[in-house]
Design a protein around this motif. Structure first.
Motif, short mmCIF file in Angstrom:
data_model
loop_
_atom_site.label_atom_id
_atom_site.label_comp_id
_atom_site.label_asym_id
_atom_site.label_seq_id
_atom_site.Cartn_x
_atom_site.Cartn_y
_atom_site.Cartn_z
N SER A 53 0.83 -1.21 0.00
CA SER A 53 0.00 0.00 0.00
C SER A 53 0.87 1.26 0.00
CB SER A 53 -0.94 0.00 1.20
OG SER A 53 -0.21 -0.01 2.40
N HIS A 54 1.97 1.23 0.75
CA HIS A 54 2.87 2.39 0.79
C HIS A 54 3.52 2.59 -0.57
CE1 HIS A 54 6.64 4.58 1.53
NE2 HIS A 54 5.94 5.21 2.47
N GLN A 55 3.94 1.50 -1.19
CA GLN A 55 4.58 1.61 -2.50
C GLN A 55 3.60 2.16 -3.54
OE1 GLN A 55 6.09 -2.27 -3.36
NE2 GLN A 55 7.75 -2.14 -1.85
N GLU A 56 2.35 1.66 -3.50
CA GLU A 56 1.34 2.14 -4.46
C GLU A 56 1.04 3.62 -4.24
OE1 GLU A 56 -1.90 -0.51 -3.89
OE2 GLU A 56 -0.87 -2.19 -4.85
N LEU A 57 0.92 4.01 -2.98
CA LEU A 57 0.66 5.41 -2.67
C LEU A 57 1.82 6.29 -3.14
CD1 LEU A 57 -1.13 7.51 -1.24
CD2 LEU A 57 0.16 7.04 0.83
N HIS A 58 3.04 5.83 -2.89
CA HIS A 58 4.22 6.60 -3.31
C HIS A 58 4.26 6.72 -4.83
CE1 HIS A 58 8.15 8.36 -2.90
NE2 HIS A 58 8.67 7.47 -3.72
N ARG A 59 3.95 5.61 -5.52
CA ARG A 59 3.94 5.63 -6.99
C ARG A 59 2.88 6.62 -7.49
NH1 ARG A 59 2.69 0.47 -7.92
NH2 ARG A 59 4.76 -0.17 -7.29
N GLU A 60 1.70 6.60 -6.85
CA GLU A 60 0.63 7.52 -7.27
C GLU A 60 1.03 8.98 -7.04
OE1 GLU A 60 -4.05 8.47 -6.27
OE2 GLU A 60 -3.15 6.60 -5.57
#
Length: 154
Positions: A53-60
């Motif tokens: 979830s952190h990686q996806e949020l960072h990517r977004e």
């Protein structure tokens, strides 16, 4: 120029070399010496940064930054869901209004009579509340005297 070539790349490496081990509580790790028999420790992973979830949020966030969108703007999915909710509420209100319009004359008349009866009951309660207390007590005495009189007759 030859004089500058032997200087270390950073001040930190120079401080490490000059720091004496004696008198210092913390000692230098042994793996700096390059001993091949020792297992070199690996840096621990941060569990927050490792989470999907952190990686996806960072990517977004990175993608939004590249596009020039601010942090205040909402993701597309959230905007679509809010738009659907708004449309659904509008549809429900329209259906309720249509249902009110399609009421039969009989239902309308029943509703009017019900409202009139409610108003009459409220007015009676107000009149009873405004009556002097001695009248209320007198009515209660009459009720109790008729009940006790009826009980004696039976």
């Amino acid at each position: 120029r030859k004089h500058l070539s032997f200087l270390p790349a950073s001040m930190y490496t120079e401080i490490q070399r000059e720091r004496p081990d004696s008198g210092n509580i913390l000692t230098h790790p042994d793996y700096i010496d390059g001993n091949p028999d020792l297992i070199k420790p690996k840096k621990l992973l941060n569990p927050v940064k490792a989470s999907k979830s952190h990686q996806e949020l960072h990517r977004e966030l990175l993608m939004n930054h590249k596009r020039g969108l601010g942090v205040e703007s909402k993701p597309e999915l959230q905007r679509v869901l809010e738009h659907r909710r708004r449309n659904q509420l509008i549809r429900q209100k329209k259906e309720e209004e249509e249902a009110k319009k399609l009421q039969s004359p009989f239902e309308k008349e029943l509703l009017k009579r019900h409202q009139r009866l409610d108003q009459l009951e409220k007015e009676q309660e107000k009149q009873e509340d405004h009556a002097p207390e001695f009248i209320k007590v007198k009515e209660n005495l009459r009720r109790t005297s008729t009940v006790t009189g009826d009980e004696k007759a039976a």
